[in-house]
Each structure stands twice: as C-alpha cells, then as structure tokens.
Design a protein around this motif. Structure first.
Motif, PDB file in Angstrom:
ATOM      1  N   TRP A  71       0.779  -1.240  -0.087  1.00  0.00           N
ATOM      2  CA  TRP A  71      -0.017  -0.092  -0.062  1.00  0.00           C
ATOM      3  C   TRP A  71       0.695   1.175   0.173  1.00  0.00           C
ATOM      4  CZ3 TRP A  71      -1.849   2.707   4.739  1.00  0.00           C
ATOM      5  CH2 TRP A  71      -3.013   3.418   4.414  1.00  0.00           C
ATOM      6  N   ARG A  72       1.891   1.185   0.804  1.00  0.00           N
ATOM      7  CA  ARG A  72       2.837   2.490   0.915  1.00  0.00           C
ATOM      8  C   ARG A  72       3.740   2.576  -0.319  1.00  0.00           C
ATOM      9  NH1 ARG A  72       5.816   5.893   0.982  1.00  0.00           N
ATOM     10  NH2 ARG A  72       6.811   7.026   2.764  1.00  0.00           N
ATOM     11  N   CYS A  73       4.006   1.442  -1.154  1.00  0.00           N
ATOM     12  CA  CYS A  73       4.908   1.690  -2.335  1.00  0.00           C
ATOM     13  C   CYS A  73       3.728   1.710  -3.571  1.00  0.00           C
ATOM     14  CB  CYS A  73       5.463   0.499  -2.561  1.00  0.00           C
ATOM     15  SG  CYS A  73       6.788   0.435  -0.953  1.00  0.00           S
ATOM     16  N   LEU A  74       2.592   2.154  -3.809  1.00  0.00           N
ATOM     17  CA  LEU A  74       1.905   2.378  -4.743  1.00  0.00           C
ATOM     18  C   LEU A  74       1.427   3.376  -5.319  1.00  0.00           C
ATOM     19  CD1 LEU A  74      -0.700  -0.821  -4.402  1.00  0.00           C
ATOM     20  CD2 LEU A  74       0.764  -0.708  -6.204  1.00  0.00           C
ATOM     21  N   PRO A  75       2.414   4.358  -5.954  1.00  0.00           N
ATOM     22  CA  PRO A  75       2.209   5.567  -6.304  1.00  0.00           C
ATOM     23  C   PRO A  75       1.456   5.593  -8.011  1.00  0.00           C
ATOM     24  CG  PRO A  75       4.521   4.919  -6.660  1.00  0.00           C
ATOM     25  CD  PRO A  75       4.093   4.007  -6.052  1.00  0.00           C
ATOM     26  N   GLN A  76       0.553   6.219  -7.916  1.00  0.00           N
ATOM     27  CA  GLN A  76      -0.155   6.136  -9.068  1.00  0.00           C
ATOM     28  C   GLN A  76      -0.206   7.737  -9.775  1.00  0.00           C
ATOM     29  OE1 GLN A  76      -1.369   3.324 -11.130  1.00  0.00           O
ATOM     30  NE2 GLN A  76      -0.271   2.229  -9.571  1.00  0.00           N
ATOM     31  N   PRO A  77      -0.218   7.624 -11.362  1.00  0.00           N
ATOM     32  CA  PRO A  77      -0.531   9.236 -11.789  1.00  0.00           C
ATOM     33  C   PRO A  77      -1.721   9.673 -11.598  1.00  0.00           C
ATOM     34  CG  PRO A  77      -0.769   7.394 -13.421  1.00  0.00           C
ATOM     35  CD  PRO A  77      -0.422   6.516 -12.082  1.00  0.00           C
ATOM     36  N   ASP A  78      -1.727  10.891 -11.274  1.00  0.00           N
ATOM     37  CA  ASP A  78      -3.058  11.713 -11.115  1.00  0.00           C
ATOM     38  C   ASP A  78      -3.993  11.460 -12.264  1.00  0.00           C
ATOM     39  OD1 ASP A  78      -4.738  13.521  -9.922  1.00  0.00           O
ATOM     40  OD2 ASP A  78      -3.823  15.449 -11.096  1.00  0.00           O
TER      41      ASP A  78
END
Length: 281
Positions: A71-78
């Motif tokens: 969960w902490r490592c899941l960046p997603q584009p705006d």
C-alpha cells in the motif's frame, strides 16, 4: 519575491513514513495474534495460549507487513481511470493473502496442526487450496482497515485555512473549512513544501516530514490562494517559497526545492514554470 509561506494543507497521517508504518505493522500483527489466540479458532487445536500466540502472530504479522508495505509503495499518476484507480485497494490484500497462505502452510507443518489428510499433495496444489481459504479473510480485514482509516481521517479535529496579508500567507485556525484543507498533524507543522498526487491520495510534504491524505490535486490546487505555489506537473505542486529554481536533467527539467527534493516539470508547464520560478542558483 522569495518569502516563505506558512501553508494550509490536508490532514491525517493516512499513509505514514516507513518508521511509523513499521510500528503500525507490529501493532496490527500483535493485536490480531492476541485476538485469534483468545478466540481459539479450530485451525490450532491442542495448543497452549503461548503456543497459540506465537502461531497466530506468526500468521498475522507478516501478512499485515506485506499489505501495508505494498500500500505504501503504490504511487499512481494523477487522474487514473478505470481499473488503475482500484490497484491500491485490490493489490495489498491479494499480496497479503499470498504471504498468509505460505506462512500458514509453514507454521501448520512446524506446529503439527491442521488436517493434513485434506491437504493436496505438492506445494503448488497445497498453496492453491490455502489461498482459497485465506484470500477472503485478507480482503475482509483489509476492508476493515480502509474503513477505519477513512473514519479516522474524517474525525481529524485540526483545522487550518490560509489568510492573505500583503505578500505573505499566514495560517489561522478555523472550524468551517473545506474538507481538503484540514490541518496536518502537529508534528509536521503547516509550512508546505510540495504536494504530489498518487492515485486517490496526496503526498503532502513539509520540512518536518510528510503525510498521505485522500484527495485530488486539481481540487486542492484550486482551493489554495494564488501566489502561494505553482503546479509544475499534473502530479506535482510546489510552494514558491521553497523553490530554489529549475534545472535541466537528462531530456527534461526538474524543480529543485530547498529541502533537497527534486520534482519533474512537465513540458506543457515548463514555460510558465520558468517564468514563475526561474533557473536554479
């Protein structure tokens, strides 16, 4: 103009940094282990309380760690659309289920519990059988966690809203402010450095640290006072008072902040960013 700005930002440390996250993993893992030890599920028959505590904490601690780390490592584009919007909701419990299934097979063998007559022969069939059992459990507990996180975020009592005064922006305490402008935890202060969009969350940074909050960068950018900062990318907003300038890197440009952080500048916003921020010193 190079004043620093006291900045209003969103609240509740929804996705903490790695240190607090590790403590949260430990707390949830031990609490879940104690609860299961007291409930005495049929999966651990004949074990003493201490053995059950080790058995169930051994299940829950790695599972919570896996879920929260993903969960902490899941960046997603705006502005993610479709299935990508749900990746931070779906992937953590699925990862936790795999970890839980592997750990469960191992601990059942170590403690000599479980009905071994019903376990398929071979690791892959046994893992598949265990996954069918534990996946609904992982999804259920992950759903409870997200609901609790959402409820705590809405109950965040701190409030702050910007008040312009000449060339400086101050922060005043108010109760009737927009949902996206609720105060950060006290330990982070209100001196905003940058805001980055990651899926349905915003990563808010101050000189003291960072926090994640639910929201859309487009909405928050529109709510912030003009002149406080600049949106250098669809996924990144920076406070002008913390900008050291722009610098060319590789085939693109980045914005250098006085905290040492660099964030990418999109081609579409480069000309306006050069005018607002200027080159790096």
């Amino acid at each position: 103009m190079n004043e620093r700005y006291a900045s209003p930002v969103v609240s509740f440390d929804v996705v903490p940094a790695w240190g607090p996250l590790a403590r949260l993993c430990g707390l949830l893992g031990v609490a879940s282990g104690v609860l299961l030890s007291l409930l005495e599920p049929a999966a651990a028959p004949g074990l003493s309380f201490l053995e059950r505590l080790v058995f169930w904490t051994g299940h829950t601690l790695p599972s919570w760690t896996a879920m929260l780390a993903v969960w902490r490592c899941l960046p997603q584009p705006d502005g993610a659309r479709g299935f990508r919007r749900f990746i931070p909701v779906i992937l953590p419990p699925l990862t936790g289920a795999v970890v839980l299934a592997v750990v469960s097979l191992f601990l059942e063998a170590v403690f000599g519990v479980g009905d071994m007559d019903d376990v398929p022969v071979g690791f892959a069939p046994a893992l598949g059988d265990e996954l069918a059992t534990v996946t609904p459990i992982a999804v259920f507990f992950w759903g409870l966690f997200l609901l609790a996180r959402h409820g705590l975020a809405r109950l965040s009592a701190s409030r702050s809203i910007p008040v312009a005064h000449g060339d400086t922006v101050f922060v005043s305490e108010m109760r009737d402010l927009p949902p996206l402008l609720q105060g950060l935890p006290d330990r982070l202060g209100t001196d905003l450095v940058s805001i980055s969009s990651e899926a349905q969350y915003l990563r808010v940074r101050t000189p003291r640290g960072e926090a994640m909050v639910p929201g859309a960068l487009k909405e928050l950018d529109a709510a912030l006072p003009p002149g406080l900062g600049f949106r250098i990318h669809r996924s990144h907003w920076v406070a002008l008072g913390h900008c050291k300038g722009l610098r060319k890197r590789g085939g693109g440009w980045v914005c250098c902040l006085d905290t040492g952080l660099t964030l990418p500048v999109s081609r579409r916003r480069l000309a306006a960013a050069k005018k607002a921020i200027g080159p790096a010193a």
